[in-house]
Design an enzyme around this catalytic site. Structure first.
Site, PDB file in Angstrom:
ATOM      1  N   LYS A   1       0.847  -1.193   0.000  1.00 61.35           N
ATOM      2  CA  LYS A   1       0.000   0.000   0.000  1.00 61.35           C
ATOM      3  C   LYS A   1       0.877   1.236   0.000  1.00 61.35           C
ATOM      4  O   LYS A   1       1.552   1.536   0.983  1.00 61.35           O
ATOM      5  CB  LYS A   1      -0.915   0.043   1.233  1.00 61.35           C
TER       6      LYS A   1
ATOM      7  N   GLU B   1      10.320   0.678   9.992  1.00 59.20           N
ATOM      8  CA  GLU B   1      11.299   1.746   9.733  1.00 59.20           C
ATOM      9  C   GLU B   1      10.582   3.042  10.056  1.00 59.20           C
ATOM     10  O   GLU B   1       9.699   3.474   9.306  1.00 59.20           O
ATOM     11  CB  GLU B   1      11.719   1.745   8.249  1.00 59.20           C
TER      12      GLU B   1
ATOM     13  N   CYS C   1      13.616  10.571   6.581  1.00 58.93           N
ATOM     14  CA  CYS C   1      13.573  10.015   7.934  1.00 58.93           C
ATOM     15  C   CYS C   1      14.900  10.210   8.663  1.00 58.93           C
ATOM     16  O   CYS C   1      14.935  10.459   9.857  1.00 58.93           O
ATOM     17  CB  CYS C   1      13.208   8.544   7.882  1.00 58.93           C
TER      18      CYS C   1
ATOM     19  N   GLU D   1      10.082  15.001  15.671  1.00 59.77           N
ATOM     20  CA  GLU D   1      10.385  14.980  14.242  1.00 59.77           C
ATOM     21  C   GLU D   1       9.485  15.988  13.528  1.00 59.77           C
ATOM     22  O   GLU D   1       8.259  15.913  13.610  1.00 59.77           O
ATOM     23  CB  GLU D   1      10.123  13.574  13.695  1.00 59.77           C
TER      24      GLU D   1
END
Ligand code: NAD
Length: 502
Positions: free
Chosen positions: A177, A252, A286, A387
């Protein structure tokens, strides 16, 4: 009718309920295409196709060399369509053409590297002989089964390749997906797989949203492994849902990586590396070096140089060759970045450049944001802990290597980091003490399908790439063959089985 359908069992098919959603070009704000939106029923259909394709051995039953040959053909297909793919990716994600061209070739390299692993990681390996009984022991690396794979929007094609390549190299089947923000190139990759000879049902791609298609994949009793790349918050939800049938899980997740400039660093290299570390793909990476830790003796000079160069970064539409930094992927993400700039100011950090939207002539609907730098940052501040996933750098001074390591490690994340120093031994000493899955010395962002990548702490579980990444898509089976010759002398079973039993 949608412009792009789902890819299930080797065919393009509309969503069962006919739903579709727009995918937007963040450089213009315009809709590129209407895409079929997979819901629960479509996810179940794709899972059933992948289940059948796994269970009848049409892929896992092929010799690894044959699987590798087909994967090489997928890589060749990517190369043939490289121009089209890079442009589509730039329009869908806002990545500059230079970046997306690199992503397409990186996707091909990932396919080829995993094709090589399919033939070089032995399907079975001997184990040492133990004392008794005399026996032959070996382990087999077997495919796990049906893999549900969910990816984000920052490297849509590359992430799809990172997920699909090791899974199919090891003999699994997949349902992938893509992100609802960037569904287009993964669908092209599925077509390329079919054209290259990947059997129907082995690679299925279902664009859609997390709560519908995504959660169906993760909770299904027919999915054996889930591999997820995305935010730590969603990763937590994935772990809960995957408990339904104790799926194998690799995650991840997010990061807040520290790039450390020691007092003996080559300043030009460190400053350019810091800019590359944070502003590549507009900070939507990331492992972005979003915290820059600078020795206090260099702090002011580093900041002056950073600001001067950041202000010369051309922000603009992804397809313009002059653009160095493209737009933010979506309005929601742009608003998140703006919110964090405000948080930083409210926390008392000093905004030394950027901090606002950029308007670009001819692109009134574009989602552009200026390269942004904060100084006067304490590592406890939210802009140093959370983040942001945008072009925002926080600079934090330190006095000693020990202090730099302590600040770097004072994070819930542990994805990556950098060390800038002209003394490799000293830099390697610091690298060894940073609790992250990757550390670059005098470089940044280098990720290769040959080297393991993944996170410590809340940045993830497991690794992608290299032999480690390939083995994450296998089950380990121990086979024991008893070679006892004289059964009368060596009756292992006597403690339970009566000697005169027939
Ligand atoms: P996200 O977590 O919002 O979404 C990622 C994917 O998960 C999307 O496909 C989304 O549709 C799906 N999803 C959302 N909710 C779900 C649910 N409840 N069940 C199943 N699927 C669900 O992340 P994002 O905003 O797309 O991407 C940015 C994040 O990804 C950042 O945190 C970034 O650090 C992380 N990321 C990590 C890596 C890595 O390798 N560690 C690489 C790239 C991005």
């Amino acid at each position: 009718m949608a412009d792009r359908d789902l890819f299930i069992n080797g065919e393009t098919v509309p969503a069962e309920d006919g739903k579709e959603f727009p995918t937007i070009d963040p450089s213009t704000g315009e809709t590129i295409a209407m895409v079929a939106q997979a819901g629960k029923a479509d996810a179940e259909k794709a899972i059933a196709a992948a289940r059948a394709a796994f269970d009848d051995g049409r892929w896992s039953g092929l010799a690894p060399a044959k699987r590798a040959e087909i994967m090489e053909a997928v890589a060749a297909g990517l190369k043939e369509r490289a121009g089209e793919l890079a442009e589509l990716e730039s329009r869908d994600s806002g990545g500059t053409l230079r970046k997306t061209k690199g992503d397409v070739s990186g996707a091909g390299f990932t396919l080829r590297s995993n094709a090589e692993l399919a033939t070089t990681v032995p399907a079975s390996e001997p184990l040492p002989q133990t004392t008794a009984p005399p026996s032959l022991n070996y382990v087999r690396h077997e495919p796990i089964g049906v893999c549900g794979q969910i990816i984000p929007w920052n490297f849509p094609l590359l992430m799809a390749a990172w997920k699909i390549a090791p899974a199919i190299a090891a003999g699994n089947t997949v349902v992938l997906k893509p992100s609802e923000n960037t569904p287009l190139t993964a669908l092209v990759l599925a077509e390329i797989c079919k054209d290259a000879g990947v059997p129907d049902g082995v690679v299925n791609v279902i664009p859609g949203f997390g709560p519908g298609a995504g959660e169906t994949l993760v909770s299904s009793m027919d999915v054996d492994k889930v591999a997820f790349t995305g935010s730590t918050g969603t990763g937590r939800r994935i772990l809960q849902l995957a408990s339904s049938n104790i799926k194998k899980v690799t995650l991840e997740l997010g990061g807040k990586s520290a790039s450390i400039v020691l007092d003996d660093a080559d300043l030009k290299l460190a400053v350019d590396g810091a800019l590359w570390g944070i502003f590549y793909n507009s900070g939507q990476v990331c492992n972005a070096g979003s915290r820059l830790l600078v020795h206090s003796s260099l702090h002011d000079e580093v900041v002056d140089r950073l600001v001067a160069k950041a202000e010369r970064i051309t922000v603009g539409p992804a397809l313009d060759k002059k653009t160095l930094m493209g737009p933010i992927v979506s309005k929601t993400q742009l608003e998140t970045v703006e919110r964090y700039v405000k948080i930083g100011q409210d926390e008392g950090a000093k905004l030394v450049t950027g901090g606002e939207r950029v308007s670009v002539d001819g692109h009134p609907g574009g989602l552009f944001f200026a390269p942004t730098i904060f100084t006067g940052v304490d590592n406890k501040m939210r802009i140093a802990q959370e983040e942001i996933f945008g072009p925002v750098l926080v600079v934090i001074p330190f006095e000693t290597d020990d202090e730099a390591v302590a600040i770097a490690n004072d994070s819930i994340y542990g994805l990556a980091g950098g060390v800038w120093s002209s003394d490799p031994t000293r830099a390697m000493g610091v690298a060894g003490r940073i609790r992250t899955g990757t550390v670059w010395i005098n470089d940044y962002h280098l990720i290769s399908p040959k080297y393991p990548f993944g996170g410590y702490k809340q940045s993830g579980i497991g690794r992608e790439h290299g032999v480690q990444g390939f083995l994450e898509y296998t089950e380990t089976k121990h086979v024991h063959v008893d070679l006892t010759r004289d059964r009368e002398k060596h009756r292992w079973f006597d403690s339970v089985v009566p000697p005169d039993a027939p």
